[in-house]
Design an enzyme around this catalytic site. Structure first.
Site: not given
Ligand code: ADE
Ligand code: ZN
Length: 339
Positions: A197, A275, A194
Site C-alpha cells: 500500500e 477501504d 495489507h
Molecule cells: N486500517 C484502516 N484502513 C487502513 C488502511 N488503508 N491501511 C492499513 N490499515 C488500515
Molecule cells: Zn485497508
C-alpha cells in the site's frame, strides 16, 4: 451516475468497519457514550479528514473508534454500512475489524464479534446480503499483541472468515508475524494481509512467502517489481485494490495516476473496494465511478473485477454460485437487445 454501475450486483472484500462510520453516526455515538471528540460538528469532522499519509490517517481513524463502546454500537455501525450496501446493490461484504483497539481500552473483545454478527444477521434477513468479519492484527503494535489477539480469535475461529494484517505498514513486514500466521493456517483459517500500500514490493513478497496469503490487500506497489508481476500473473493471487483510499492517502496525487487499469491489462486478479468509505468520501459505487471517469476503466473491466471478487471471496461454493448466477442474469438483461 451510470445506471449500469448502480444496478451491478457487487461484492466488497476490503472494508474496515470503523471506516464506514459516517460523521453523523460518530457524533451520535460520542454523545450517547459521553466521549469528548476534538470536533463537534459535521463540518469539523469533514475538515479533519485530510490525511498526509497512512500513519496520519491511522492515528485519526483510531481516535474515531473511541466512540464505540458496546456490542450495540457495533451492531448499529454494521447495520448502517450494510444498509448502504443494500442501496448500492452490494450482495456480499467481508469487513475487517481488530479487537486490539477495544481490548486496550479494557472493553471485552466479544462485543466486536457479537455486534458485527448481529448486523450481518439482520442484513441477511432484510436484504439477502451475505458476508462476515475478518479479524485483524494491528501490525505496528507488534508481535506480542498479535499473539494475544490470535489466542482470542482462535477460540472464535468459526465466527470469522479469516485473519488479516492491517494498520501502519512500513517497518512491519508480514515476516515479523510468520510464527502466528503458521498457527492461523494450522487452525484452517485463510490469511490476508495489507501489503504494497505504502510499503515496497518486498512487503508483498513477504505477505506471500511468510504469511501465505489467499489475497493481498492493496498490492499496488507490485508494479515496481517485474518478477512479482510475473508471479502474480501466474498464481492469480487476488489483489483488493482501493482507488479512492490511495488518492486520499497520497499514494497517488490524482486518480488519473492510479495504476488499476495497468494492473488489469497486465492480467492481474484485481478487485475494487472502498477501504474506509466514510473517511475517504467514497463507498464502492463511488470508487467504480471514479476509476471509470479518470482511469479508463470500462464496464467490461468492472464486470471482470466483480467476477474476480466473487471468486476471491470467502463465501462457500453454493453462495459463490448464487452470486455469479445473479451477475450472469444481470448482464444478460443489460446486454439483451431492446424490443
Ligand atoms: N486500517 C484502516 N484502513 C487502513 C488502511 N488503508 N491501511 C492499513 N490499515 C488500515
Ligand atoms: Zn485497508
Amino acid at each position: 451516475m451510470s445506471e449500469f454501475i448502480e444496478k451491478l450486483p457487487k461484492v466488497e472484500l476490503h472494508m474496515h468497519i470503523e471506516g464506514a462510520m459516517m460523521p453523523d453516526l460518530m457524533l451520535q455515538l460520542a454523545e450517547k457514550n459521553h466521549i469528548k471528540l476534538p470536533y463537534q460538528t459535521l463540518e469539523e469532522v469533514e475538515a479533519a479528514y485530510q490525511f498526509k499519509d497512512l500513519t496520519a490517517f491511522i492515528n485519526l481513524y483510531l481516535q474515531g473508534t473511541e466512540v464505540i463502546q458496546s456490542a450495540e454500537d457495533f451492531y448499529v455501525l454494521t447495520q448502517s454500512y450494510l444498509d448502504r450496501c443494500a442501496a448500492q446493490n452490494i450482495r456480499h461484504a467481508e469487513v475487517f475489524c481488530d479487537i486490539r483497539t477495544y481490548v486496550e481500552r479494557g472493553l471485552p473483545p466479544e462485543m466486536v464479534l457479537d455486534g458485527i454478527e448481529a448486523g450481518f444477521a439482520e442484513a441477511r434477513d432484510r436484504h439477502g446480503i451475505s458476508g462476515g468479519m475478518l479479524g485483524t492484527f494491528i501490525r505496528h503494535l507488534g508481535v506480542d499483541k498479535a499473539a494475544e489477539d490470535w489466542h482470542f480469535y482462535q477460540q472464535h475461529a468459526e465466527r470469522l472468515l479469516g485473519i488479516g494484517l492491517a494498520a501502519i505498514e512500513v517497518g512491519y513486514p508480514a515476516s515479523q508475524f510468520k510464527a502466528i500466521f503458521d498457527q492461523v493456517h494450522a487452525a484452517g483459517l485463510p490469511v490476508v494481509a495489507h501489503a504494497g500500500e505504502e510499503g515496497p514490493a518486498t512487503y508483498i513478497w513477504s505477505a506471500i512467502h511468510d504469511a501465505g496469503v489467499s489475497r493481498i490487500d492493496h498490492g499496488i506497489r507490485a508494479l515496481d517489481d517485474p518478477k512479482l508481476v510475473q508471479f502474480l500473473q501466474q498464481t492469480q493471487i487476488p489483489l483488493t485494490v482501493c482507488p479512492c483510499s490511495n488518492v486520499s492517502l497520497h499514494v497517488f496525487e490524482h486518480m488519473n495516476q492510479h495504476v488499476i487499469k495497468q494492473m488489469l491489462d497486465l492480467g492481474l486478479n484485481v478487485t475494487i473496494n472502498s477501504d474506509d468509505p466514510a473517511h475517504f468520501g467514497a463507498f464502492l459505487q463511488e470508487n467504480m465511478v471514479a476509476v471509470q471517469r479518470h482511469c479508463g476503466i470500462t464496464d467490461d473491466d468492472l464486470i471482470r473485477m466483480t467476477y474476480n471478487a466473487i471468486d476471491a471471496s470467502f463465501a462457500d461454493q453454493p453462495r459463490k454460485t448464487e452470486l455469479s448466477d445473479e451477475l450472469d442474469q444481470y448482464l444478460e438483461q443489460v446486454l439483451a437487445p431492446v424490443g
